[in-house]
Design a protein around this motif. Structure first.
Motif, PDB file in Angstrom:
ATOM      1  N   TRP A 440      19.413  23.034  60.637  1.00 53.24           N
ATOM      2  CA  TRP A 440      20.739  23.584  60.375  1.00 53.24           C
ATOM      3  C   TRP A 440      21.353  24.197  61.639  1.00 53.24           C
ATOM      4  CZ3 TRP A 440      23.410  21.947  56.548  1.00 53.24           C
ATOM      5  CH2 TRP A 440      22.801  21.559  55.360  1.00 53.24           C
ATOM      6  N   GLU A 441      20.519  24.698  62.532  1.00 56.83           N
ATOM      7  CA  GLU A 441      21.033  25.214  63.809  1.00 56.83           C
ATOM      8  C   GLU A 441      21.634  24.083  64.649  1.00 56.83           C
ATOM      9  OE1 GLU A 441      17.685  27.136  65.543  1.00 56.83           O
ATOM     10  OE2 GLU A 441      17.749  28.849  64.150  1.00 56.83           O
ATOM     11  N   THR A 442      20.989  22.919  64.630  1.00 56.40           N
ATOM     12  CA  THR A 442      21.505  21.780  65.383  1.00 56.40           C
ATOM     13  C   THR A 442      22.804  21.277  64.775  1.00 56.40           C
ATOM     14  OG1 THR A 442      19.208  21.157  65.869  1.00 56.40           O
ATOM     15  CG2 THR A 442      20.909  19.543  66.382  1.00 56.40           C
ATOM     16  N   VAL A 443      22.874  21.267  63.443  1.00 63.61           N
ATOM     17  CA  VAL A 443      24.120  20.895  62.761  1.00 63.61           C
ATOM     18  C   VAL A 443      25.245  21.830  63.194  1.00 63.61           C
ATOM     19  CG1 VAL A 443      25.288  20.830  60.514  1.00 63.61           C
ATOM     20  CG2 VAL A 443      23.023  19.777  60.786  1.00 63.61           C
ATOM     21  N   ALA A 444      24.975  23.141  63.191  1.00 65.81           N
ATOM     22  CA  ALA A 444      25.994  24.122  63.578  1.00 65.81           C
ATOM     23  C   ALA A 444      26.416  23.941  65.033  1.00 65.81           C
ATOM     24  CB  ALA A 444      25.461  25.537  63.356  1.00 65.81           C
ATOM     25  N   GLN A 445      25.474  23.618  65.874  1.00 66.65           N
ATOM     26  CA  GLN A 445      25.778  23.391  67.284  1.00 66.65           C
ATOM     27  C   GLN A 445      26.766  22.240  67.444  1.00 66.65           C
ATOM     28  OE1 GLN A 445      22.323  22.484  69.644  1.00 66.65           O
ATOM     29  NE2 GLN A 445      23.512  21.885  71.417  1.00 66.65           N
ATOM     30  N   MET A 446      26.562  21.159  66.715  1.00 66.25           N
ATOM     31  CA  MET A 446      27.436  19.997  66.842  1.00 66.25           C
ATOM     32  C   MET A 446      28.792  20.230  66.163  1.00 66.25           C
ATOM     33  SD  MET A 446      25.750  18.184  68.785  1.00 66.25           S
ATOM     34  CE  MET A 446      24.068  18.259  69.374  1.00 66.25           C
ATOM     35  N   ALA A 447      28.782  20.941  65.063  1.00 68.23           N
ATOM     36  CA  ALA A 447      30.038  21.195  64.342  1.00 68.23           C
ATOM     37  C   ALA A 447      30.837  22.322  64.990  1.00 68.23           C
ATOM     38  CB  ALA A 447      29.745  21.530  62.887  1.00 68.23           C
ATOM     39  N   GLY A 448      30.163  23.165  65.767  1.00 67.90           N
ATOM     40  CA  GLY A 448      30.829  24.316  66.357  1.00 67.90           C
ATOM     41  C   GLY A 448      30.852  25.509  65.435  1.00 67.90           C
ATOM     42  N   LYS A 449      30.200  25.399  64.293  1.00 69.07           N
ATOM     43  CA  LYS A 449      30.131  26.487  63.314  1.00 69.07           C
ATOM     44  C   LYS A 449      29.078  26.136  62.270  1.00 69.07           C
ATOM     45  CE  LYS A 449      33.161  26.451  59.937  1.00 69.07           C
ATOM     46  NZ  LYS A 449      34.418  26.455  59.135  1.00 69.07           N
ATOM     47  N   PRO A 450      28.507  27.132  61.599  1.00 61.76           N
ATOM     48  CA  PRO A 450      27.555  26.837  60.525  1.00 61.76           C
ATOM     49  C   PRO A 450      28.262  26.131  59.356  1.00 61.76           C
ATOM     50  CG  PRO A 450      27.350  29.112  61.248  1.00 61.76           C
ATOM     51  CD  PRO A 450      28.612  28.585  61.859  1.00 61.76           C
ATOM     52  N   LEU A 451      27.580  25.175  58.778  1.00 66.78           N
ATOM     53  CA  LEU A 451      28.129  24.479  57.611  1.00 66.78           C
ATOM     54  C   LEU A 451      27.402  24.988  56.367  1.00 66.78           C
ATOM     55  CD1 LEU A 451      28.594  20.853  59.010  1.00 66.78           C
ATOM     56  CD2 LEU A 451      30.224  22.752  58.945  1.00 66.78           C
ATOM     57  N   ASP A 452      27.622  26.276  56.088  1.00 64.23           N
ATOM     58  CA  ASP A 452      26.882  26.959  55.024  1.00 64.23           C
ATOM     59  C   ASP A 452      27.184  26.399  53.644  1.00 64.23           C
ATOM     60  OD1 ASP A 452      25.674  28.609  56.876  1.00 64.23           O
ATOM     61  OD2 ASP A 452      27.180  30.196  56.684  1.00 64.23           O
ATOM     62  N   GLU A 453      28.396  25.937  53.426  1.00 63.61           N
ATOM     63  CA  GLU A 453      28.735  25.411  52.103  1.00 63.61           C
ATOM     64  C   GLU A 453      27.914  24.157  51.798  1.00 63.61           C
ATOM     65  OE1 GLU A 453      32.779  25.103  49.657  1.00 63.61           O
ATOM     66  OE2 GLU A 453      32.700  23.602  51.270  1.00 63.61           O
ATOM     67  N   LEU A 454      27.775  23.281  52.767  1.00 61.59           N
ATOM     68  CA  LEU A 454      26.982  22.076  52.544  1.00 61.59           C
ATOM     69  C   LEU A 454      25.502  22.425  52.374  1.00 61.59           C
ATOM     70  CD1 LEU A 454      28.756  19.570  54.926  1.00 61.59           C
ATOM     71  CD2 LEU A 454      28.520  19.361  52.451  1.00 61.59           C
ATOM     72  N   ARG A 455      25.032  23.423  53.098  1.00 58.53           N
ATOM     73  CA  ARG A 455      23.645  23.864  52.898  1.00 58.53           C
ATOM     74  C   ARG A 455      23.466  24.394  51.477  1.00 58.53           C
ATOM     75  NH1 ARG A 455      19.913  27.645  56.910  1.00 58.53           N
ATOM     76  NH2 ARG A 455      17.999  27.468  55.653  1.00 58.53           N
ATOM     77  N   HIS A 456      24.463  25.086  50.976  1.00 60.46           N
ATOM     78  CA  HIS A 456      24.419  25.592  49.604  1.00 60.46           C
ATOM     79  C   HIS A 456      24.286  24.440  48.613  1.00 60.46           C
ATOM     80  CE1 HIS A 456      25.357  28.128  46.144  1.00 60.46           C
ATOM     81  NE2 HIS A 456      26.300  27.252  45.799  1.00 60.46           N
TER      82      HIS A 456
END
Length: 518
Positions: A440-456
């Motif tokens: 999830w850290e790598t996902v956030a790095q590429m998106a420029g922000k955490p994608l918490d909703e999708l993780r939910h």
């Protein structure tokens, strides 16, 4: 006779030189098939000097990628141990899959046993009069605590068998080398008279072994495999092997990925009834090929080093398997082997499989991964009504993540960048698996922000906001109700469709997603 003796000495000298360079095998296996018609393989194991007085041999009870405990030890018979001088050595079973040998210190051991091999699965061996498939985890043992020791495997083939297909490193025509038990267990063998096709691509050696080649268009399938290899390499920007084997067996069900090969069942013929059938088969082959990157090289940290005596739990199979489903379509589209419409149909099938089933209300995607050991190949009524498959919801989340990353990064980054970054960091540089947090850290790095909703959405049973995420790529779901009086539940079409882009970013994302380069 003199020439034969000379050649044998040369082969032994070459073999010895190769072993000296790689690490002398501490276990030397020799396999023969004097009762192949009765489904037996005879196993001889020479163990180098043991510096203890007790050696425990372990037989795995599962195969990586096949998440089910198997009854492998049941099929081991006539287990015997001798010293190299022929003196019988005492042993006893100490658990369902362990044989403990008591012996003098610094002694070489000769272990013999037979294996009854008559199961039809990609994770279990099958021996017949005309051929043998060896899954390896139900054939070969390793000394407990010595899983990293080098191993050699030599075959004495029946006179009528001509070929050995495997991704394992070859020493000579009948002897193969594995740097460890893990490598051996990841390198199945197919022995017999299969059609063998060899080709080179990107400086690597490939073997195509086909058990039932009826209807095979050799030129077409090699051309298509080349495209799949090229496009996968373009995606991941690295090749983690020197040799790779496509092992295509008789009719059956399923396939299994390996770091140097894949073993798959076929329809029993390559005379496909339709273009759709051939595309489906290529999708299948692409899936197993991409697995050598996603789950073999790039893997959840729980999946290696393996404990072969019990379940190995992870919450991340929705990435390892689900994303591989998603990427089989992207790679096939990249290779121009399927159309944009094909890709839409394949993706739609996963929405339909999840959203029209009651299981989505009872099981999260994360738990479907962790609980696979309870539900693998289980199709009973309760399982069907209360579970979901990461093979279906995993590619859906893969699509949504891809769209979200592209949207948040103005189409500068994508899920491809996540896969490449993790592969480089955790496989090539750190040589270990990744954790859930690192993903999830790598996902956030590429998106420029955490994608918490999708993780939910991964961690709960809540239905994703499909309209929101699909709109990023100018996509929508047809939710037309299918009128089926025999079905109590409301079923909808869940057909993924293109729609007119509302802005330039949507248009760019849509083109990139569907690989509209042609």
């Amino acid at each position: 006779m003199i020439l034969r003796v000379y050649l044998a000495c040369v082969i032994l000298l070459i073999s010895g030189t190769l072993f000296a360079q790689k690490g002398d095998p501490q276990m030397q296996y020799q396999l023969s098939f004097p009762q192949a018609e009765a489904h037996y393989v005879a196993v001889e194991l020479h163990l180098d000097q043991q510096d203890t007085t007790e050696t425990t041999l372990v037989l795995p009870v599962w195969t990586p990628g096949y998440y089910m405990i198997l009854d492998n030890p049941t099929h081991i018979i006539d287990f015997e141990v001798q010293a190299s001088e022929g003196v019988a050595i005492a042993w006893k079973k100490t658990s369902k899959n362990k044989w403990t040998i008591t012996h003098p210190k610094n002694i070489e051991l000769e272990v013999t046993y037979r294996v009854y091999a008559n199961r039809t699965s990609v994770a279990e061996s099958n021996v017949k009069e005309t051929r043998a498939f060896l899954a390896n985890t139900d054939i070969f043992m390793f000394p407990e605590g010595q899983k990293e020791a080098p191993i050699s495997v030599t075959f004495q083939l029946p006179e009528t068998w001509e070929h050995i297909a495997t991704g394992l490193e070859k020493v000579n025509q009948t002897t193969f080398y594995a740097a460890s038990a893990d490598v051996l267990y990841d390198s199945p063998f197919y022995l017999g008279n299969q059609k063998m096709i060899e080709f080179q691509q990107l400086g690597k050696a490939f073997t195509l072994a086909v058990a039932t080649p009826e209807g095979l268009n050799e030129q077409q399938i090699v051309t298509d495999l080349r495209e799949i290899i090229l496009r996968t390499t373009d995606l991941m920007q690295h090749i983690p092997f020197e040799e790779y084997a496509f092992i295509m067996m008789e009719p059956g069900g399923g396939g299994l990925e390996h770091a140097n090969s894949q073993a798959v069942f076929t329809y029993g013929s390559f005379d496909f009834k339709s273009d759709a059938d051939y595309k489906a088969f290529l999708n299948f082959i692409t899936h197993e090929y991409f697995h050598l990157y996603n789950v073999k090289a790039l893997r959840p940290i729980e999946l290696g080093p393996f404990d072969y005596s019990k379940e190995n739990y992870t919450t991340m199979l929705w990435v390892a398997e689900g994303f591989t489903v998603y990427y089989e379509y992207l790679i096939m589209r990249d290779a121009d082997l399927i159309t944009e419409e094909d890709m839409l149909q394949y993706l739609s099938s996963h929405f339909q499989a999840i959203e029209n089933k009651e299981g989505k209300e009872h099981m999260s995607l994360e738990r479907s991964s962790y609980d696979v050991w309870n539900h693998f190949l289980n199709n009973d009524a309760v399982s069907d009504a209360t579970t979901i498959s990461y093979y279906h919801k995993g590619p859906i989340i893969g699509l949504l993540l891809d769209l979200a990353i592209r949207h948040e990064s103005e189409n500068e980054k994508s899920l491809d960048d996540v896969m490449r970054a993790m592969y480089k960091t955790y496989f090539r540089e750190q040589q270990r698996g990744y954790t859930e947090e690192e993903f999830w850290e790598t996902v956030a790095q590429m998106a420029g922000k955490p994608l918490d909703e999708l993780r939910h959405y991964v961690e709960t049973t809540e239905t994703p906001d499909y309209e929101k995420y699909l709109s990023y790529g100018a996509l929508e779901l047809d939710l037309t109700v299918n009128d089926d009086p025999s079905t109590e539940r409301v079923e909808r079409a869940y057909q993924l469709k293109r729609k007119a882009p509302e802005n330039k970013l949507q248009e760019e994302i849509s083109k990139a997603l569907f690989r509209n380069y042609f």
